[in-house]
Design a protein around this motif. Sequence first.
Motif, PDB file in Angstrom:
ATOM      1  N   THR A 172     -31.963  14.217 -42.979  1.00 26.43           N
ATOM      2  CA  THR A 172     -32.434  14.934 -41.791  1.00 26.43           C
ATOM      3  C   THR A 172     -33.096  13.968 -40.822  1.00 26.43           C
ATOM      4  O   THR A 172     -34.004  13.221 -41.187  1.00 26.43           O
ATOM      5  N   ARG A 173     -32.653  13.977 -39.574  1.00 24.67           N
ATOM      6  CA  ARG A 173     -33.251  13.132 -38.552  1.00 24.67           C
ATOM      7  C   ARG A 173     -34.535  13.793 -38.054  1.00 24.67           C
ATOM      8  O   ARG A 173     -34.596  15.010 -37.878  1.00 24.67           O
ATOM      9  N   ARG A 174     -35.577  12.990 -37.810  1.00 24.87           N
ATOM     10  CA  ARG A 174     -36.910  13.522 -37.574  1.00 24.87           C
ATOM     11  C   ARG A 174     -37.481  13.053 -36.243  1.00 24.87           C
ATOM     12  O   ARG A 174     -37.539  11.853 -35.965  1.00 24.87           O
ATOM     13  N   ILE A 175     -37.890  14.016 -35.436  1.00 26.59           N
ATOM     14  CA  ILE A 175     -38.546  13.713 -34.165  1.00 26.59           C
ATOM     15  C   ILE A 175     -39.922  14.367 -34.185  1.00 26.59           C
ATOM     16  O   ILE A 175     -40.041  15.591 -34.292  1.00 26.59           O
ATOM     17  N   ALA A 176     -40.967  13.557 -34.115  1.00 28.14           N
ATOM     18  CA  ALA A 176     -42.337  14.069 -34.109  1.00 28.14           C
ATOM     19  C   ALA A 176     -42.832  14.248 -32.679  1.00 28.14           C
ATOM     20  O   ALA A 176     -42.526  13.431 -31.803  1.00 28.14           O
ATOM     21  N   LEU A 177     -43.582  15.317 -32.459  1.00 28.89           N
ATOM     22  CA  LEU A 177     -44.200  15.575 -31.158  1.00 28.89           C
ATOM     23  C   LEU A 177     -45.707  15.413 -31.288  1.00 28.89           C
ATOM     24  O   LEU A 177     -46.306  15.882 -32.256  1.00 28.89           O
ATOM     25  N   VAL A 178     -46.317  14.735 -30.314  1.00 26.37           N
ATOM     26  CA  VAL A 178     -47.770  14.539 -30.339  1.00 26.37           C
ATOM     27  C   VAL A 178     -48.353  15.011 -29.013  1.00 26.37           C
ATOM     28  O   VAL A 178     -47.783  14.792 -27.945  1.00 26.37           O
ATOM     29  N   LEU A 236     -49.815   6.707 -36.074  1.00 24.95           N
ATOM     30  CA  LEU A 236     -48.460   7.249 -35.988  1.00 24.95           C
ATOM     31  C   LEU A 236     -47.444   6.355 -36.697  1.00 24.95           C
ATOM     32  O   LEU A 236     -46.353   6.807 -37.035  1.00 24.95           O
ATOM     33  N   CYS A 237     -47.804   5.101 -36.912  1.00 26.62           N
ATOM     34  CA  CYS A 237     -46.912   4.200 -37.645  1.00 26.62           C
ATOM     35  C   CYS A 237     -46.654   4.704 -39.057  1.00 26.62           C
ATOM     36  O   CYS A 237     -45.643   4.354 -39.684  1.00 26.62           O
ATOM     37  N   ASP A 238     -47.570   5.530 -39.577  1.00 23.64           N
ATOM     38  CA  ASP A 238     -47.439   6.030 -40.948  1.00 23.64           C
ATOM     39  C   ASP A 238     -46.455   7.187 -41.055  1.00 23.64           C
ATOM     40  O   ASP A 238     -46.042   7.543 -42.166  1.00 23.64           O
ATOM     41  N   TRP A 239     -46.096   7.803 -39.924  1.00 22.09           N
ATOM     42  CA  TRP A 239     -45.207   8.961 -39.987  1.00 22.09           C
ATOM     43  C   TRP A 239     -43.768   8.527 -40.270  1.00 22.09           C
ATOM     44  O   TRP A 239     -43.231   7.670 -39.577  1.00 22.09           O
ATOM     45  N   PRO A 240     -43.138   9.115 -41.307  1.00 24.20           N
ATOM     46  CA  PRO A 240     -41.746   8.770 -41.654  1.00 24.20           C
ATOM     47  C   PRO A 240     -40.765   9.516 -40.751  1.00 24.20           C
ATOM     48  O   PRO A 240     -40.059  10.438 -41.175  1.00 24.20           O
ATOM     49  N   VAL A 241     -40.743   9.115 -39.477  1.00 26.43           N
ATOM     50  CA  VAL A 241     -39.901   9.804 -38.496  1.00 26.43           C
ATOM     51  C   VAL A 241     -39.038   8.782 -37.756  1.00 26.43           C
ATOM     52  O   VAL A 241     -39.330   7.587 -37.750  1.00 26.43           O
ATOM     53  N   ASP A 242     -37.980   9.308 -37.115  1.00 27.34           N
ATOM     54  CA  ASP A 242     -37.056   8.445 -36.386  1.00 27.34           C
ATOM     55  C   ASP A 242     -37.466   8.235 -34.933  1.00 27.34           C
ATOM     56  O   ASP A 242     -37.071   7.255 -34.311  1.00 27.34           O
ATOM     57  N   ASP A 285     -30.621  -0.040 -40.225  1.00 26.84           N
ATOM     58  CA  ASP A 285     -30.584   0.235 -38.787  1.00 26.84           C
ATOM     59  C   ASP A 285     -31.494   1.405 -38.428  1.00 26.84           C
ATOM     60  O   ASP A 285     -32.162   1.408 -37.393  1.00 26.84           O
ATOM     61  N   ARG A 286     -31.524   2.413 -39.301  1.00 26.33           N
ATOM     62  CA  ARG A 286     -32.396   3.567 -39.049  1.00 26.33           C
ATOM     63  C   ARG A 286     -33.861   3.159 -39.082  1.00 26.33           C
ATOM     64  O   ARG A 286     -34.651   3.547 -38.213  1.00 26.33           O
ATOM     65  N   ASP A 287     -34.219   2.344 -40.058  1.00 29.74           N
ATOM     66  CA  ASP A 287     -35.602   1.877 -40.180  1.00 29.74           C
ATOM     67  C   ASP A 287     -35.992   1.058 -38.958  1.00 29.74           C
ATOM     68  O   ASP A 287     -37.080   1.225 -38.381  1.00 29.74           O
ATOM     69  N   ARG A 288     -35.094   0.180 -38.525  1.00 26.45           N
ATOM     70  CA  ARG A 288     -35.394  -0.682 -37.377  1.00 26.45           C
ATOM     71  C   ARG A 288     -35.608   0.134 -36.110  1.00 26.45           C
ATOM     72  O   ARG A 288     -36.584  -0.087 -35.376  1.00 26.45           O
ATOM     73  N   GLU A 289     -34.722   1.086 -35.846  1.00 22.96           N
ATOM     74  CA  GLU A 289     -34.840   1.880 -34.626  1.00 22.96           C
ATOM     75  C   GLU A 289     -36.088   2.758 -34.649  1.00 22.96           C
ATOM     76  O   GLU A 289     -36.722   2.979 -33.612  1.00 22.96           O
ATOM     77  N   ALA A 290     -36.450   3.262 -35.830  1.00 22.48           N
ATOM     78  CA  ALA A 290     -37.655   4.088 -35.942  1.00 22.48           C
ATOM     79  C   ALA A 290     -38.903   3.276 -35.616  1.00 22.48           C
ATOM     80  O   ALA A 290     -39.794   3.724 -34.886  1.00 22.48           O
ATOM     81  N   ILE A 291     -38.973   2.064 -36.144  1.00 21.73           N
ATOM     82  CA  ILE A 291     -40.122   1.206 -35.878  1.00 21.73           C
ATOM     83  C   ILE A 291     -40.194   0.846 -34.401  1.00 21.73           C
ATOM     84  O   ILE A 291     -41.263   0.879 -33.779  1.00 21.73           O
TER      85      ILE A 291
END
Length: 275
Positions: free
Chosen positions: A180-186, A194-200, A229-235
């Motif tokens: 599941t792809r994850r988008i967090a809203l703040v 926010l670096c701790d959130w496992p989101v994309d 690639d997913r990890d890199r783009e999320a960071i």
Amino acid sequence: MDKDDVLVPPDTRAALDALSLLSKKWDPVVLVVLLESGPLRFSELERTIPGISPNMLTQTLESLSEHGLVGRSVLSESPLRVTYELTDAGYEMQPVFDSLSLWGNEHIDSVQPTVVLADRDRRLVDLYSGWLRDRFEVIEVRDREQLQRRLHENPDVVVFDTDLWADEPAIFDEHCPGPTRRIALVSDRPEPSLCDWPVDDILRKLLSKDVLITAVVRQVERIGQTPADRDREAIESKLSLLESEHSKLILEDDPRVENAHARLRELESKSVRES
């Protein structure tokens, strides 16, 4: 009865032979990727096509080469660098895919990706849902229990307010399926935590229609992406948002931000070694 025994006109026979080639699992995928991207190295093809093994990619390239659709060019001998590119016959497949796309859009009922939209604010949920419904199957959620239950149904994308979850990011990771792809809203000014959130991706409320649709479409397009690639783009997404809100001096002193940069350097170094 073998298909070669079927009595059909010569032109139709050629069409059947072409469809036979395109019926293979990976051949049309490689063709479409090269049509879109142009010449690519083997490692670049691997990264662009999640799920294909190196052996299968090798077999697919050999098959397409035998049919005169893909050529192999040696850029340098030491170290050996090779690219794969469509031949003229391969590029002539473009109108074939265009025609198939038109036919598929008219006659095949495509399954819309599922997006879980979670926020306590009913007005925002209604607003965002209205923006997304033309493209996606939207499931509206307004509390943590509903969100947790919906996550277990394996949606394609979840868009959620971090305040709604009201628990540790690691707990969210335990409940959200990996694909599941994850988008967090703040709502507030984003902090290094926010670096701790496992989101994309992370977006600031309030959102514009274009920003939300673009973000969700981007995540849907990246379903099946390689973990690296997913990890890199999320960071990169998290760091970009933080750097837009805080001075470099403040961020340099935060260990969570430094860990994110260290992980990014590690991923980039690994990508260079593999290319």
